[in-house]
Design a protein around this motif. Structure first.
Motif, PDB file in Angstrom:
ATOM      1  N   LEU A 130       0.838  -1.207   0.000  1.00  0.00           N
ATOM      2  CA  LEU A 130       0.000   0.000   0.000  1.00  0.00           C
ATOM      3  C   LEU A 130       0.867   1.249   0.000  1.00  0.00           C
ATOM      4  CD1 LEU A 130      -2.757   1.393   0.235  1.00  0.00           C
ATOM      5  CD2 LEU A 130      -2.556   1.164   2.733  1.00  0.00           C
ATOM      6  N   GLY A 131       1.928   1.231   0.804  1.00  0.00           N
ATOM      7  CA  GLY A 131       2.831   2.381   0.857  1.00  0.00           C
ATOM      8  C   GLY A 131       3.499   2.636  -0.475  1.00  0.00           C
ATOM      9  N   SER A 132       3.950   1.583  -1.117  1.00  0.00           N
ATOM     10  CA  SER A 132       4.634   1.715  -2.399  1.00  0.00           C
ATOM     11  C   SER A 132       3.696   2.240  -3.479  1.00  0.00           C
ATOM     12  CB  SER A 132       5.210   0.360  -2.817  1.00  0.00           C
ATOM     13  OG  SER A 132       5.850   0.451  -4.066  1.00  0.00           O
ATOM     14  N   LEU A 133       2.498   1.670  -3.582  1.00  0.00           N
ATOM     15  CA  LEU A 133       1.551   2.074  -4.617  1.00  0.00           C
ATOM     16  C   LEU A 133       1.072   3.509  -4.410  1.00  0.00           C
ATOM     17  CD1 LEU A 133      -0.534  -1.220  -4.798  1.00  0.00           C
ATOM     18  CD2 LEU A 133       0.837  -0.266  -6.660  1.00  0.00           C
ATOM     19  N   THR A 134       0.765   3.867  -3.162  1.00  0.00           N
ATOM     20  CA  THR A 134       0.287   5.216  -2.870  1.00  0.00           C
ATOM     21  C   THR A 134       1.361   6.254  -3.146  1.00  0.00           C
ATOM     22  OG1 THR A 134      -1.142   4.325  -1.125  1.00  0.00           O
ATOM     23  CG2 THR A 134      -0.761   6.705  -1.116  1.00  0.00           C
ATOM     24  N   ALA A 135       2.571   5.976  -2.669  1.00  0.00           N
ATOM     25  CA  ALA A 135       3.677   6.914  -2.874  1.00  0.00           C
ATOM     26  C   ALA A 135       3.988   7.079  -4.356  1.00  0.00           C
ATOM     27  CB  ALA A 135       4.910   6.433  -2.117  1.00  0.00           C
ATOM     28  N   TYR A 136       3.964   5.977  -5.091  1.00  0.00           N
ATOM     29  CA  TYR A 136       4.257   6.031  -6.530  1.00  0.00           C
ATOM     30  C   TYR A 136       3.256   6.916  -7.258  1.00  0.00           C
ATOM     31  CZ  TYR A 136       4.310   4.665 -11.427  1.00  0.00           C
ATOM     32  OH  TYR A 136       4.318   4.706 -12.790  1.00  0.00           O
ATOM     33  N   LEU A 137       1.974   6.669  -7.056  1.00  0.00           N
ATOM     34  CA  LEU A 137       0.956   7.370  -7.825  1.00  0.00           C
ATOM     35  C   LEU A 137       0.953   8.861  -7.508  1.00  0.00           C
ATOM     36  CD1 LEU A 137      -1.272   6.962  -9.900  1.00  0.00           C
ATOM     37  CD2 LEU A 137      -2.886   6.639  -8.023  1.00  0.00           C
ATOM     38  N   ILE A 138       1.004   9.212  -6.232  1.00  0.00           N
ATOM     39  CA  ILE A 138       0.954  10.626  -5.850  1.00  0.00           C
ATOM     40  C   ILE A 138       2.206  11.360  -6.302  1.00  0.00           C
ATOM     41  CG2 ILE A 138       0.949  12.227  -3.883  1.00  0.00           C
ATOM     42  CD1 ILE A 138      -0.837  10.237  -2.412  1.00  0.00           C
ATOM     43  N   SER A 139       3.375  10.779  -6.061  1.00  0.00           N
ATOM     44  CA  SER A 139       4.619  11.477  -6.382  1.00  0.00           C
ATOM     45  C   SER A 139       4.839  11.590  -7.882  1.00  0.00           C
ATOM     46  CB  SER A 139       5.812  10.768  -5.733  1.00  0.00           C
ATOM     47  OG  SER A 139       6.017   9.475  -6.288  1.00  0.00           O
ATOM     48  N   GLN A 140       4.448  10.565  -8.643  1.00  0.00           N
ATOM     49  CA  GLN A 140       4.622  10.615 -10.086  1.00  0.00           C
ATOM     50  C   GLN A 140       3.700  11.658 -10.712  1.00  0.00           C
ATOM     51  OE1 GLN A 140       6.678   9.213 -12.293  1.00  0.00           O
ATOM     52  NE2 GLN A 140       7.867   8.175 -10.728  1.00  0.00           N
ATOM     53  N   TYR A 141       2.481  11.728 -10.245  1.00  0.00           N
ATOM     54  CA  TYR A 141       1.576  12.750 -10.760  1.00  0.00           C
ATOM     55  C   TYR A 141       2.072  14.144 -10.398  1.00  0.00           C
ATOM     56  CZ  TYR A 141      -2.589  11.519 -13.350  1.00  0.00           C
ATOM     57  OH  TYR A 141      -3.457  11.199 -14.367  1.00  0.00           O
ATOM     58  N   LEU A 142       2.585  14.286  -9.183  1.00  0.00           N
ATOM     59  CA  LEU A 142       3.153  15.572  -8.757  1.00  0.00           C
ATOM     60  C   LEU A 142       4.345  15.943  -9.629  1.00  0.00           C
ATOM     61  CD1 LEU A 142       3.260  17.941  -6.749  1.00  0.00           C
ATOM     62  CD2 LEU A 142       4.694  16.502  -5.273  1.00  0.00           C
TER      63      LEU A 142
END
Length: 232
Positions: A130-142
């Motif tokens: 969950l941490g990996s997927l959430t961090a990936y999606l938010i940071s990549q979009y940012l």
């Protein structure tokens, strides 16, 4: 010091392979690289090493090249393509997680030797996934949005380093914070948590800076598809 010197060479190998992937396969190569890198980063993170007396995980170098790929897509093909690549990488990670969790459910034959090794690699706690997927999606979009905003202010070709490093270093700070909070908050004491957060981000920071010459090299590659650059 072996891990440090070997790590420098390891980073160079990652950057050179990234360049070859784009040179040979164009935009499709960047999408393929993002898909492969998301999987490899999450496999490498299970291995810990020691460097300068600090314990850290692998995966930060290959993970950093994902930002390199999305920034290059943003630079040459537009924000829409960069966003599509982010979702493509996210789907790849989700797909791999689901399929490999189902693989682990099968009862192994008595002669099987792979089950325990597969469990070590893919049997990660849901909290880490969950941490990996959430961090990936938010940071990549940012990262995609910041790159586009920086391009409005720093649009000259020689200012690519500002767009690349500015967007990546901010978004990777958010990525590291989100992942460490979801995965490790309450698991470790706060002083250990801060050490993990600090060392992880420092590695990502230096990887981002070291990747700057390679995005300039990649920008110089020409592919026929650039003539149909999509709008933002």
């Amino acid at each position: 010091m072996f891990n440090f010197y070997f790590g420098v060479g390891f980073a160079l190998v990652n950057f050179v392979l990234f360049l070859l992937c784009y040179k040979w396969f164009g935009k499709a190569g960047l999408f393929a690289w993002i898909a492969a890198a998301t999987i490899l980063a999450n496999l490498q993170v299970v291995k810990t090493i020691e460097m300068f007396g600090l314990v850290m995980t692998l995966g930060n170098v290959i993970y950093g090249t994902i930002y390199l790929a999305t920034d290059l897509l943003n630079e040459k093909y537009g924000e829409k393509e960069a966003k599509k690549a982010v979702w493509f990488g996210f789907f790849t990670l989700v797909m791999t997680t689901i399929i490999m969790q189902l693989v682990l459910v099968f009862e192994p034959h008595e002669s099987d030797f792979a089950q325990t090794h597969l469990e070590a690699l893919f049997g990660l706690m849901p909290r880490l996934a969950l941490g990996s997927l959430t961090a990936y999606l938010i940071s990549q979009y940012l990262d995609v949005k910041l790159f586009a905003k920086l391009r409005e202010k720093f649009s000259r070709p020689d200012q690519l380093w500002i767009r690349n490093n500015g967007s990546t270093m901010v978004s990777q700070l958010i990525d590291t914070f989100i992942f460490c909070m979801i995965a490790f908050a309450g698991v470790f004491s706060w002083d250990v948590w801060l050490q993990i957060f600090f060392t992880t981000y420092v590695i990502k920071f230096f990887v981002s800076a070291a990747s700057t010459p390679f995005i300039y090299i990649a920008r110089g590659f020409k592919h026929p598809e650039e003539a149909q650059k999509p709008g933002n």
